[in-house]
Design a protein around this motif. Structure first.
Motif, PDB file in Angstrom:
ATOM      1  N   VAL A  78       0.856  -1.184   0.000  1.00 55.01           N
ATOM      2  CA  VAL A  78       0.000   0.000   0.000  1.00 55.01           C
ATOM      3  C   VAL A  78       0.893   1.235   0.000  1.00 55.01           C
ATOM      4  O   VAL A  78       1.597   1.504   0.966  1.00 55.01           O
ATOM      5  CB  VAL A  78      -0.933   0.011   1.221  1.00 55.01           C
ATOM      6  CG1 VAL A  78      -1.837   1.241   1.185  1.00 55.01           C
ATOM      7  CG2 VAL A  78      -1.776  -1.264   1.267  1.00 55.01           C
ATOM      8  N   GLY A  79       0.876   1.954  -1.115  1.00 58.20           N
ATOM      9  CA  GLY A  79       1.761   3.105  -1.295  1.00 58.20           C
ATOM     10  C   GLY A  79       2.902   2.733  -2.228  1.00 58.20           C
ATOM     11  O   GLY A  79       3.677   1.825  -1.928  1.00 58.20           O
ATOM     12  N   ALA A  80       3.010   3.438  -3.356  1.00 52.32           N
ATOM     13  CA  ALA A  80       4.002   3.064  -4.374  1.00 52.32           C
ATOM     14  C   ALA A  80       5.129   4.073  -4.478  1.00 52.32           C
ATOM     15  O   ALA A  80       5.750   4.217  -5.531  1.00 52.32           O
ATOM     16  CB  ALA A  80       3.320   2.888  -5.734  1.00 52.32           C
ATOM     17  N   GLY A  81       5.427   4.789  -3.367  1.00 54.37           N
ATOM     18  CA  GLY A  81       6.595   5.656  -3.324  1.00 54.37           C
ATOM     19  C   GLY A  81       7.862   4.833  -3.197  1.00 54.37           C
ATOM     20  O   GLY A  81       7.853   3.615  -3.429  1.00 54.37           O
ATOM     21  N   PRO A  82       8.981   5.448  -2.822  1.00 55.63           N
ATOM     22  CA  PRO A  82      10.237   4.694  -2.734  1.00 55.63           C
ATOM     23  C   PRO A  82      10.172   3.479  -1.813  1.00 55.63           C
ATOM     24  O   PRO A  82      10.721   2.424  -2.149  1.00 55.63           O
ATOM     25  CB  PRO A  82      11.225   5.746  -2.207  1.00 55.63           C
ATOM     26  CG  PRO A  82      10.688   7.036  -2.708  1.00 55.63           C
ATOM     27  CD  PRO A  82       9.200   6.906  -2.635  1.00 55.63           C
ATOM     28  N   ALA A  83       9.504   3.594  -0.661  1.00 58.51           N
ATOM     29  CA  ALA A  83       9.405   2.444   0.242  1.00 58.51           C
ATOM     30  C   ALA A  83       8.590   1.332  -0.390  1.00 58.51           C
ATOM     31  O   ALA A  83       8.981   0.154  -0.369  1.00 58.51           O
ATOM     32  CB  ALA A  83       8.790   2.873   1.571  1.00 58.51           C
ATOM     33  N   GLY A  84       7.439   1.677  -0.965  1.00 62.47           N
ATOM     34  CA  GLY A  84       6.576   0.659  -1.552  1.00 62.47           C
ATOM     35  C   GLY A  84       7.168   0.024  -2.793  1.00 62.47           C
ATOM     36  O   GLY A  84       7.120  -1.204  -2.959  1.00 62.47           O
ATOM     37  N   SER A  85       7.728   0.841  -3.684  1.00 64.74           N
ATOM     38  CA  SER A  85       8.335   0.277  -4.892  1.00 64.74           C
ATOM     39  C   SER A  85       9.521  -0.610  -4.542  1.00 64.74           C
ATOM     40  O   SER A  85       9.734  -1.664  -5.162  1.00 64.74           O
ATOM     41  CB  SER A  85       8.777   1.400  -5.831  1.00 64.74           C
ATOM     42  OG  SER A  85       7.660   2.085  -6.338  1.00 64.74           O
ATOM     43  N   SER A  86      10.316  -0.203  -3.535  1.00 63.08           N
ATOM     44  CA  SER A  86      11.449  -1.026  -3.108  1.00 63.08           C
ATOM     45  C   SER A  86      10.961  -2.336  -2.502  1.00 63.08           C
ATOM     46  O   SER A  86      11.589  -3.389  -2.695  1.00 63.08           O
ATOM     47  CB  SER A  86      12.305  -0.267  -2.097  1.00 63.08           C
ATOM     48  OG  SER A  86      12.865   0.882  -2.687  1.00 63.08           O
ATOM     49  N   ALA A  87       9.857  -2.288  -1.772  1.00 60.10           N
ATOM     50  CA  ALA A  87       9.297  -3.515  -1.210  1.00 60.10           C
ATOM     51  C   ALA A  87       8.866  -4.469  -2.323  1.00 60.10           C
ATOM     52  O   ALA A  87       9.121  -5.682  -2.260  1.00 60.10           O
ATOM     53  CB  ALA A  87       8.112  -3.183  -0.302  1.00 60.10           C
ATOM     54  N   ALA A  88       8.206  -3.936  -3.347  1.00 59.05           N
ATOM     55  CA  ALA A  88       7.791  -4.780  -4.470  1.00 59.05           C
ATOM     56  C   ALA A  88       8.995  -5.351  -5.205  1.00 59.05           C
ATOM     57  O   ALA A  88       9.030  -6.547  -5.541  1.00 59.05           O
ATOM     58  CB  ALA A  88       6.914  -3.970  -5.422  1.00 59.05           C
ATOM     59  N   LEU A  89       9.997  -4.502  -5.461  1.00 58.92           N
ATOM     60  CA  LEU A  89      11.216  -4.985  -6.119  1.00 58.92           C
ATOM     61  C   LEU A  89      11.878  -6.090  -5.305  1.00 58.92           C
ATOM     62  O   LEU A  89      12.340  -7.108  -5.851  1.00 58.92           O
ATOM     63  CB  LEU A  89      12.195  -3.825  -6.310  1.00 58.92           C
ATOM     64  CG  LEU A  89      11.937  -2.878  -7.477  1.00 58.92           C
ATOM     65  CD1 LEU A  89      12.783  -1.622  -7.323  1.00 58.92           C
ATOM     66  CD2 LEU A  89      12.249  -3.575  -8.801  1.00 58.92           C
TER      67      LEU A  89
END
Length: 388
Positions: free
Chosen positions: A12-23
């Protein structure tokens, strides 16, 4: 919940934290079903100083985002010089590792693209309800996940759903974009306030004729919350000429980290601002965001399957242990340093020590922008120059 109607990881949230989590989740398990939810379309603006420390790129490379790092470094000029001052006293030195100044509209969009390119699914969606059960997490009654990463910012609704409140110390920042004068070209400039402490104005050259300029201060019971007009005036007072042609003013709250960080047990993992992780010495948050996002993504991917040997069954516990291993010393150090710089005499000693010794300067930059600690060299410098 069956395997056909549940996501392994919902971020939930696609900023740097969220995108890094997905990556990170997809780097750990390329076959994982990873869903990114954000209330905005990308690119979108975000209030920030836009400074991206080299430590951020170290983390992104470890997640397989080498091409994204190369593109960012190709299109944005490295800034090697950092200028720090308070009144007439200051220091200007070359940083051991240069930083980039990348507008968040561009930086965040590139990270989202990398996460989608790795196999993540991005949806525009505003999360309203989060319900947990022993078997998983239900979002808004329709989206089911084995593990959720809360990366939805300082005012995280997901964090509130598990009963957590913001850290007690908060700061407030206001950012704009303004033409870069010749005297500040190729520099990151920080000028500390003297009457409202701790506070500073900044000007970070983007390399395209424009700078990110702004002002931030730690909120306290002693002083009233600064108004927008006061913050704009503080930028002008500390960086004369910066406000006349400035545009895109945007404010934000910063939940400052403390020496103790808590992550509850369970299937909701906190990352970045949602975890209350903003460096109280500098206000920097992107390194913490990508580092804790990477930790959360890895744990979430592993916890979405049968726990491997040596991996705790509870995702929250595993994430808490991982972040503490990474940041425990740094969080203690920055909590102490963040309190110390509120005292003008200590701040002056730090500036004098940095002017006298490149290595003290380097250690302080590491503490302010990355995973550094209060080193014996910093402490000796503060003691020595605090006597002057």
């Amino acid at each position: 919940m069956t395997s056909d109607d549940i996501w392994d990881v919902v971020v939930v949230g696609a900023g740097p934290a969220g995108s890094s989590a997905a990556l990170s989740a997809l780097h750990e398990r390329p076959d994982a079903r990873v869903l990114l939810l954000d209330r905005s379309d990308f690119p979108r603006d975000k209030s920030c100083g836009d400074g991206v420390a080299p430590h951020v790129f170290d983390v992104l490379r470890s997640l397989g985002a080498d091409e994204t790092v190369r593109e960012l470094q190709l299109h944005h000029r490295a800034v090697e010089t950092l200028e720090l001052s308070m009144g007439a006293q200051g220091v200007t030195r070359r940083m051991r590792r240069p930083a980039l100044v990348v507008p968040r509209a561009q930086f965040d969009a590139r990270l989202v693209d990398a996460a989608v390119g790795a196999g993540g699914i991005l949806r525009r969606h505003r999360v309203r309800t989060v319900d947990t059960s022993p078997g998983g997490v239900l979002i808004d009654g329709t989206i089911r996940a084995r593990v959720v990463v809360a990366a939805d910012g300082a005012h995280s609704g997901v964090r509130r759903s598990i009963g957590l409140v913001l850290p007690p110390r908060m700061a407030l920042g206001l950012r704009a974009y303004a033409p870069t004068p010749r005297s500040r070209a190729g520099r990151q400039v920080i000028r500390f306030g003297q009457d409202r402490q701790p506070s500073y104005a900044w000007a970070f050259d983007r390399g395209d004729g424009w700078s990110n300029v702004g002002y931030g201060e730690v909120l306290s019971d002693r002083l009233s919350t600064p108004s927008r007009a006061l913050m704009v005036q503080r930028v002008e007072d500390l960086l004369p000429g910066s406000t006349s042609a400035a545009h895109s003013w945007l404010g934000h709250h910063l939940p400052l980290s403390s020496a103790r960080w808590h992550q509850p047990a369970g299937r909701i993992l906190l990352a970045g601002d949602a975890a209350g992780l903003i460096n109280p010495l500098s206000g920097e948050g992107i390194y913490y965001a990508v580092a804790t996002g990477a930790c959360a993504g890895r744990v979430a991917a592993l916890s979405a399957t049968s726990p491997p040997e040596g991996q705790p069954a509870d995702p929250g516990t595993a994430h808490r242990e991982g972040v503490r291993r990474l940041l425990r010393g740094n969080l203690v150090s920055t909590a102490i340093a963040g309190r110390l710089v509120s005292k003008p005499l200590v701040l002056s000693a730090g500036l004098r020590a940095s002017a006298a010794d490149q290595k003290v300067f380097d250690d302080l930059v590491e503490l302010a922008l990355g995973p550094g600690r209060l080193t014996p060299r910093i402490l000796r410098g503060l003691i020595r120059h605090g006597r002057q």
